[in-house]
Design a protein around this motif. Structure first.
Motif, PDB file in Angstrom:
ATOM      1  N   LEU A 148       0.841  -1.196   0.000  1.00  0.00           N
ATOM      2  CA  LEU A 148       0.000   0.000   0.000  1.00  0.00           C
ATOM      3  C   LEU A 148       0.879   1.251   0.000  1.00  0.00           C
ATOM      4  N   GLU A 149       1.988   1.190   0.742  1.00  0.00           N
ATOM      5  CA  GLU A 149       2.911   2.323   0.760  1.00  0.00           C
ATOM      6  C   GLU A 149       3.546   2.517  -0.609  1.00  0.00           C
ATOM      7  N   ALA A 150       3.936   1.416  -1.253  1.00  0.00           N
ATOM      8  CA  ALA A 150       4.570   1.502  -2.571  1.00  0.00           C
ATOM      9  C   ALA A 150       3.638   2.116  -3.608  1.00  0.00           C
ATOM     10  N   ASN A 151       2.337   2.043  -3.338  1.00  0.00           N
ATOM     11  CA  ASN A 151       1.359   2.596  -4.270  1.00  0.00           C
ATOM     12  C   ASN A 151       0.770   3.916  -3.787  1.00  0.00           C
ATOM     13  N   GLY A 152       1.446   4.564  -2.836  1.00  0.00           N
ATOM     14  CA  GLY A 152       1.119   5.924  -2.444  1.00  0.00           C
ATOM     15  C   GLY A 152      -0.097   6.107  -1.577  1.00  0.00           C
ATOM     16  N   ILE A 153      -0.621   5.022  -1.005  1.00  0.00           N
ATOM     17  CA  ILE A 153      -1.831   5.134  -0.193  1.00  0.00           C
ATOM     18  C   ILE A 153      -1.498   5.575   1.224  1.00  0.00           C
ATOM     19  N   LEU A 154      -0.350   5.169   1.721  1.00  0.00           N
ATOM     20  CA  LEU A 154       0.046   5.522   3.084  1.00  0.00           C
ATOM     21  C   LEU A 154       1.563   5.566   3.181  1.00  0.00           C
ATOM     22  N   THR A 155       2.033   6.069   4.312  1.00  0.00           N
ATOM     23  CA  THR A 155       3.466   6.103   4.587  1.00  0.00           C
ATOM     24  C   THR A 155       3.717   5.471   5.942  1.00  0.00           C
ATOM     25  N   LEU A 156       4.704   4.585   6.014  1.00  0.00           N
ATOM     26  CA  LEU A 156       5.054   3.917   7.262  1.00  0.00           C
ATOM     27  C   LEU A 156       6.274   4.580   7.887  1.00  0.00           C
ATOM     28  N   SER A 157       6.443   4.390   9.180  1.00  0.00           N
ATOM     29  CA  SER A 157       7.635   4.901   9.843  1.00  0.00           C
ATOM     30  C   SER A 157       8.863   4.230   9.247  1.00  0.00           C
ATOM     31  N   GLU A 158       9.987   4.928   9.259  1.00  0.00           N
ATOM     32  CA  GLU A 158      11.194   4.454   8.573  1.00  0.00           C
ATOM     33  C   GLU A 158      11.689   3.113   9.092  1.00  0.00           C
ATOM     34  N   ASP A 159      11.485   2.831  10.372  1.00  0.00           N
ATOM     35  CA  ASP A 159      12.013   1.603  10.961  1.00  0.00           C
ATOM     36  C   ASP A 159      10.978   0.485  11.034  1.00  0.00           C
ATOM     37  N   ALA A 160       9.839   0.633  10.357  1.00  0.00           N
ATOM     38  CA  ALA A 160       8.767  -0.360  10.445  1.00  0.00           C
ATOM     39  C   ALA A 160       9.184  -1.694   9.826  1.00  0.00           C
ATOM     40  N   GLY A 161       9.664  -1.641   8.581  1.00  0.00           N
ATOM     41  CA  GLY A 161      10.169  -2.833   7.920  1.00  0.00           C
ATOM     42  C   GLY A 161       9.181  -3.978   7.824  1.00  0.00           C
ATOM     43  N   LEU A 162       9.714  -5.210   7.957  1.00  0.00           N
ATOM     44  CA  LEU A 162       8.909  -6.417   7.741  1.00  0.00           C
ATOM     45  C   LEU A 162       8.062  -6.811   8.938  1.00  0.00           C
ATOM     46  N   THR A 163       8.028  -5.946   9.965  1.00  0.00           N
ATOM     47  CA  THR A 163       7.150  -6.211  11.119  1.00  0.00           C
ATOM     48  C   THR A 163       6.127  -5.086  11.290  1.00  0.00           C
ATOM     49  N   ALA A 164       5.923  -4.316  10.250  1.00  0.00           N
ATOM     50  CA  ALA A 164       5.017  -3.171  10.326  1.00  0.00           C
ATOM     51  C   ALA A 164       3.582  -3.602  10.629  1.00  0.00           C
ATOM     52  N   THR A 165       2.892  -2.799  11.418  1.00  0.00           N
ATOM     53  CA  THR A 165       1.460  -2.949  11.651  1.00  0.00           C
ATOM     54  C   THR A 165       0.808  -1.601  11.362  1.00  0.00           C
ATOM     55  N   LYS A 166      -0.493  -1.541  11.460  1.00  0.00           N
ATOM     56  CA  LYS A 166      -1.168  -0.286  11.158  1.00  0.00           C
ATOM     57  C   LYS A 166      -0.772   0.817  12.140  1.00  0.00           C
ATOM     58  N   ASN A 167      -0.215   0.437  13.293  1.00  0.00           N
ATOM     59  CA  ASN A 167       0.263   1.432  14.253  1.00  0.00           C
ATOM     60  C   ASN A 167       1.499   2.171  13.751  1.00  0.00           C
ATOM     61  N   ASP A 168       2.144   1.626  12.699  1.00  0.00           N
ATOM     62  CA  ASP A 168       3.338   2.265  12.132  1.00  0.00           C
ATOM     63  C   ASP A 168       3.006   3.231  11.000  1.00  0.00           C
ATOM     64  N   ILE A 169       1.721   3.402  10.702  1.00  0.00           N
ATOM     65  CA  ILE A 169       1.318   4.348   9.654  1.00  0.00           C
ATOM     66  C   ILE A 169       1.488   5.777  10.190  1.00  0.00           C
ATOM     67  N   VAL A 170       2.264   6.581   9.479  1.00  0.00           N
ATOM     68  CA  VAL A 170       2.502   7.952   9.938  1.00  0.00           C
ATOM     69  C   VAL A 170       1.719   8.974   9.125  1.00  0.00           C
ATOM     70  N   SER A 171       1.306   8.605   7.922  1.00  0.00           N
ATOM     71  CA  SER A 171       0.488   9.518   7.122  1.00  0.00           C
ATOM     72  C   SER A 171      -0.237   8.733   6.034  1.00  0.00           C
ATOM     73  N   GLU A 172      -1.282   9.352   5.491  1.00  0.00           N
ATOM     74  CA  GLU A 172      -2.071   8.709   4.438  1.00  0.00           C
ATOM     75  C   GLU A 172      -2.453   9.745   3.395  1.00  0.00           C
ATOM     76  N   SER A 173      -2.491   9.303   2.147  1.00  0.00           N
ATOM     77  CA  SER A 173      -2.947  10.204   1.091  1.00  0.00           C
ATOM     78  C   SER A 173      -4.460  10.369   1.165  1.00  0.00           C
ATOM     79  N   VAL A 174      -5.128   9.319   1.681  1.00  0.00           N
ATOM     80  CA  VAL A 174      -6.567   9.342   1.926  1.00  0.00           C
ATOM     81  C   VAL A 174      -6.781   8.745   3.315  1.00  0.00           C
ATOM     82  N   ASP A 175      -7.740   9.279   4.041  1.00  0.00           N
ATOM     83  CA  ASP A 175      -7.969   8.820   5.411  1.00  0.00           C
ATOM     84  C   ASP A 175      -8.724   7.491   5.392  1.00  0.00           C
TER      85      ASP A 175
END
Length: 292
Positions: A148-175
């Motif tokens: 989803l991040e690769a397709n511009g829908i959201l942005t994850l924290s820099e250190d999220a990596g392969l254990t990211a959860t929705k709590n690591d979302i720092v911004s979204e192009s759409v809410d």
């Protein structure tokens, strides 16, 4: 005293006989290879390998599971020799969470993760308040969020990596709201949510095609290909089991690679091990980047 010694001798012989039967029951002696697998595509690929294994004198027994826990449990407990249903990242996560000692013997295939339509048919249609369903297990949720991040829908924290959860979302192009669902159930939400993000095998089970139905999917040359290669896994110590090695050899054969390419329309791709030189170059580049 003589009777006691005689009884002990009989007992000793009995134990020895039972131990001998136990050894005979291994895949090496009985020429039986037992594998726990998910139905699609793993069990199908195993079925395609059956004839080649039989030609080498091996009998293949496949038990199908619909969840992501039991196939590892039965292998860890020695009920089944090997499993074929998971990617390497999930295997590592499972070992850490459950305290098991399962190991990957070989990578067999890669399933591109995809974003599929729900009530919306494109990313441009997303609106504030829309819901996107993703798998709820740690590694697959991270994979969905990274796509989803690769397709511009959201942005994850820099250190999220392969254990990211929705709590690591720092911004979204759409809410949007991220709905975490058990992986096998995600496809059932297509009539209720805007988009779903699916594992390749569950997309296949739902009758979805990567090339025809996916709005977006992972690139086969991305780092996720290596991180999410589907593997043959066994309990530690069984890596060199003759049956396991025979199974791996057939699954990595050109015949099975051709079957995968012709059957799954890009939803499943044969995994190619990186060349040693390429690995060395990658490691050198990473080391140089760290030291600069």
């Amino acid at each position: 005293m003589k009777r006691t010694i005689a009884k002990l001798l009989v007992l000793s012989l009995t134990v020895t006989a039972v131990a001998g039967l136990s050894v005979t029951a291994s895949a090496d002696e009985d020429k039986v290879i037992t594998v726990a697998a998910s139905s699609t595509p793993h069990a199908e690929i195993l079925e395609a390998a059956r004839e080649a294994l039989e030609a080498e004198g091996w009998e293949l027994e496949v038990e199908i599971f619909s969840d992501y826990v039991q196939p590892n449990t039965v292998v860890a407990e020695g009920e089944i020799l090997a499993n074929y249903f998971q990617h390497i990242t999930y295997l590592n996560e499972f070992n850490e969470e459950y305290g098991t000692d399962l190991v990957s013997v070989a990578g067999i295939h890669y399933e591109p993760f995809g974003i599929y339509p729900g009530t919306k048919s494109s990313l441009d249609e997303l609106e504030d308040g829309d819901v996107i369903a993703v798998p709820n297990d740690t590694t697959n949720e991270a994979r969905a969020l990274l796509l989803l991040e690769a397709n511009g829908i959201l942005t994850l924290s820099e250190d999220a990596g392969l254990t990211a959860t929705k709590n690591d979302i720092v911004s979204e192009s759409v809410d949007v709201e991220i709905l975490e669902v058990e992986a096998a159930q995600v496809s059932q939400y297509t009539s209720e949510v805007a988009l779903v993000v699916l594992n390749g095998n569950y997309a296949l089970e739902a009758g979805l095609s990567v090339s025809e139905d996916a709005i977006a999917y992972e690139s086969s040359d991305s780092e996720t290909a290596a991180a999410y290669v589907n593997v043959i896994a066994v309990a530690a110590g069984n890596e060199d089991n003759e049956g396991v090695q025979a199974l791996v050899a057939v699954l990595q054969s050109d015949e099975i690679k051709e079957y995968i390419n012709e059957t799954y329309d890009g939803a499943v791709l044969p995994y190619e091990e990186p060349a040693e030189d390429a690995e060395a170059e990658t490691e050198a580049a990473e080391t140089e980047a760290v030291t600069e």
